[in-house]
Write a protein that holds these residues in place. Sequence first.
Motif, mmCIF file in Angstrom:
data_model
loop_
_atom_site.group_PDB
_atom_site.id
_atom_site.type_symbol
_atom_site.label_atom_id
_atom_site.label_comp_id
_atom_site.label_asym_id
_atom_site.label_seq_id
_atom_site.Cartn_x
_atom_site.Cartn_y
_atom_site.Cartn_z
ATOM 1 N N GLU A 61 0.817 -1.218 0.000
ATOM 2 C CA GLU A 61 0.000 0.000 0.000
ATOM 3 C C GLU A 61 0.849 1.266 0.000
ATOM 4 O OE1 GLU A 61 -2.431 -0.595 3.462
ATOM 5 O OE2 GLU A 61 -3.766 -1.997 2.430
ATOM 6 N N GLY A 62 2.181 1.117 -0.003
ATOM 7 C CA GLY A 62 3.033 2.293 -0.094
ATOM 8 C C GLY A 62 3.827 2.631 1.149
ATOM 9 N N THR A 63 3.667 1.870 2.208
ATOM 10 C CA THR A 63 4.455 2.114 3.416
ATOM 11 C C THR A 63 5.927 1.856 3.122
ATOM 12 O OG1 THR A 63 2.642 1.536 4.894
ATOM 13 C CG2 THR A 63 4.852 1.350 5.794
ATOM 14 N N SER A 64 6.790 2.706 3.665
ATOM 15 C CA SER A 64 8.232 2.484 3.519
ATOM 16 C C SER A 64 8.918 2.842 4.836
ATOM 17 C CB SER A 64 8.809 3.323 2.382
ATOM 18 O OG SER A 64 8.728 4.699 2.684
ATOM 19 N N LEU A 65 10.057 2.247 5.053
ATOM 20 C CA LEU A 65 10.859 2.521 6.243
ATOM 21 C C LEU A 65 12.312 2.549 5.814
ATOM 22 C CD1 LEU A 65 11.239 2.851 9.318
ATOM 23 C CD2 LEU A 65 11.286 0.341 9.467
ATOM 24 N N THR A 66 12.971 3.679 6.074
ATOM 25 C CA THR A 66 14.374 3.856 5.722
ATOM 26 C C THR A 66 15.162 4.177 6.986
ATOM 27 O OG1 THR A 66 13.767 4.704 3.547
ATOM 28 C CG2 THR A 66 16.006 5.143 4.295
ATOM 29 N N LEU A 67 16.256 3.456 7.184
ATOM 30 C CA LEU A 67 17.173 3.707 8.303
ATOM 31 C C LEU A 67 18.486 4.194 7.719
ATOM 32 C CD1 LEU A 67 16.613 0.399 10.324
ATOM 33 C CD2 LEU A 67 15.379 2.554 10.549
ATOM 34 N N ASP A 70 24.925 6.819 10.301
ATOM 35 C CA ASP A 70 26.168 7.534 10.072
ATOM 36 C C ASP A 70 27.276 6.882 10.888
ATOM 37 O OD1 ASP A 70 24.674 9.306 8.546
ATOM 38 O OD2 ASP A 70 24.459 10.764 10.170
ATOM 39 N N ARG A 71 28.516 7.138 10.504
ATOM 40 C CA ARG A 71 29.660 6.531 11.185
ATOM 41 C C ARG A 71 29.771 6.928 12.658
ATOM 42 N NH1 ARG A 71 34.077 4.908 7.291
ATOM 43 N NH2 ARG A 71 33.080 5.158 5.292
ATOM 44 N N GLY A 72 29.324 8.088 13.011
ATOM 45 C CA GLY A 72 29.496 8.595 14.371
ATOM 46 C C GLY A 72 28.436 8.142 15.356
ATOM 47 N N GLY A 73 27.615 7.159 15.006
ATOM 48 C CA GLY A 73 26.588 6.685 15.919
ATOM 49 C C GLY A 73 25.315 7.508 15.874
ATOM 50 N N GLU A 74 25.150 8.280 14.823
ATOM 51 C CA GLU A 74 23.930 9.053 14.635
ATOM 52 C C GLU A 74 23.295 8.653 13.316
ATOM 53 O OE1 GLU A 74 25.024 13.161 14.983
ATOM 54 O OE2 GLU A 74 25.306 13.005 17.144
ATOM 55 N N GLY A 75 22.105 9.172 13.054
ATOM 56 C CA GLY A 75 21.439 8.865 11.802
ATOM 57 C C GLY A 75 20.021 9.367 11.778
ATOM 58 N N ASN A 76 19.220 8.794 10.883
ATOM 59 C CA ASN A 76 17.830 9.201 10.710
ATOM 60 C C ASN A 76 16.959 7.986 10.429
ATOM 61 O OD1 ASN A 76 18.028 12.222 10.699
ATOM 62 N ND2 ASN A 76 19.430 11.761 9.029
ATOM 63 N N VAL A 77 15.702 8.106 10.802
ATOM 64 C CA VAL A 77 14.690 7.118 10.475
ATOM 65 C C VAL A 77 13.577 7.863 9.754
ATOM 66 C CG1 VAL A 77 12.992 5.492 11.394
ATOM 67 C CG2 VAL A 77 15.228 5.705 12.500
ATOM 68 N N VAL A 78 13.180 7.365 8.583
ATOM 69 C CA VAL A 78 12.106 7.983 7.814
ATOM 70 C C VAL A 78 11.077 6.908 7.508
ATOM 71 C CG1 VAL A 78 11.495 9.222 5.710
ATOM 72 C CG2 VAL A 78 13.714 9.644 6.805
ATOM 73 N N ASP A 79 9.835 7.155 7.929
ATOM 74 C CA ASP A 79 8.772 6.215 7.575
ATOM 75 C C ASP A 79 7.655 6.959 6.857
ATOM 76 O OD1 ASP A 79 7.681 7.527 9.784
ATOM 77 O OD2 ASP A 79 6.787 5.753 10.632
ATOM 78 N N THR A 80 7.140 6.313 5.831
ATOM 79 C CA THR A 80 6.060 6.865 5.019
ATOM 80 C C THR A 80 4.934 5.844 4.995
ATOM 81 O OG1 THR A 80 7.644 8.057 3.641
ATOM 82 C CG2 THR A 80 5.446 7.723 2.719
ATOM 83 N N TYR A 81 3.718 6.330 5.164
ATOM 84 C CA TYR A 81 2.579 5.405 5.159
ATOM 85 C C TYR A 81 1.334 6.119 4.646
ATOM 86 C CZ TYR A 81 1.840 7.710 9.658
ATOM 87 O OH TYR A 81 1.676 8.645 10.648
ATOM 88 N N PRO A 82 0.375 5.340 4.131
ATOM 89 C CA PRO A 82 -0.851 5.937 3.581
ATOM 90 C C PRO A 82 -1.805 6.407 4.670
ATOM 91 C CG PRO A 82 -0.882 3.557 3.280
ATOM 92 C CD PRO A 82 0.426 3.896 3.907
ATOM 93 N N LEU A 83 -2.565 7.449 4.344
ATOM 94 C CA LEU A 83 -3.635 7.934 5.214
ATOM 95 C C LEU A 83 -4.972 7.605 4.567
ATOM 96 C CD1 LEU A 83 -2.416 11.503 6.214
ATOM 97 C CD2 LEU A 83 -2.480 9.464 7.647
#
Length: 161
Positions: A61-67, A70-83
């Motif tokens: 249905e279009g849900t995605s999850l991206t992790l 980064d090398r320094g122990g940091e980063g981002n989480v992006v999730d997309t989902y339908p409404l």
Amino acid sequence: MNQTQSFSLFLVALLILGSCSKFDDGPALSLLPAKARLTGSWEVVDFTGQAAPDLLQQLEEGTSLTLEFDRGGEGNVVDTYPLYDYYFDYQTYQYTQVLIGMTTNSYSMEWELDEEILEMKLYEDGALFDYVEWEITRLTNSELEMTQKYSPIATYIFEKN
């Protein structure tokens, strides 16, 4: 030492090192440390386990999850989902589900890898939003499989972007 003895010694060393993998599903031997293999951007592509059917339907249905690690122990989480919105039809007495759009959430992250346990602290607008521990079962240069440590109802399977 002749070539046969050298080759035999190499094979014995390879077998010993190969049996000492941190992760259940390998790799048996890698020249890159686990933290270096984890660094980069990962996209969820599949699931296994009890909750897999529901999670796979969400992917369709279009849900995605991206992790992003980064090398320094940091980063981002992006999730997309339908409404969805629901409309009630008074003639048929049934609800109809209608896709009204997609929404995306982005969280900053601090992470630490200790053996096969990945600890992630997620932050939203600078405040701690969530803390999750994962058990990694497979980590190669292009594949990552992990299960939430305290809620093991699905294994998340990621591919490196």
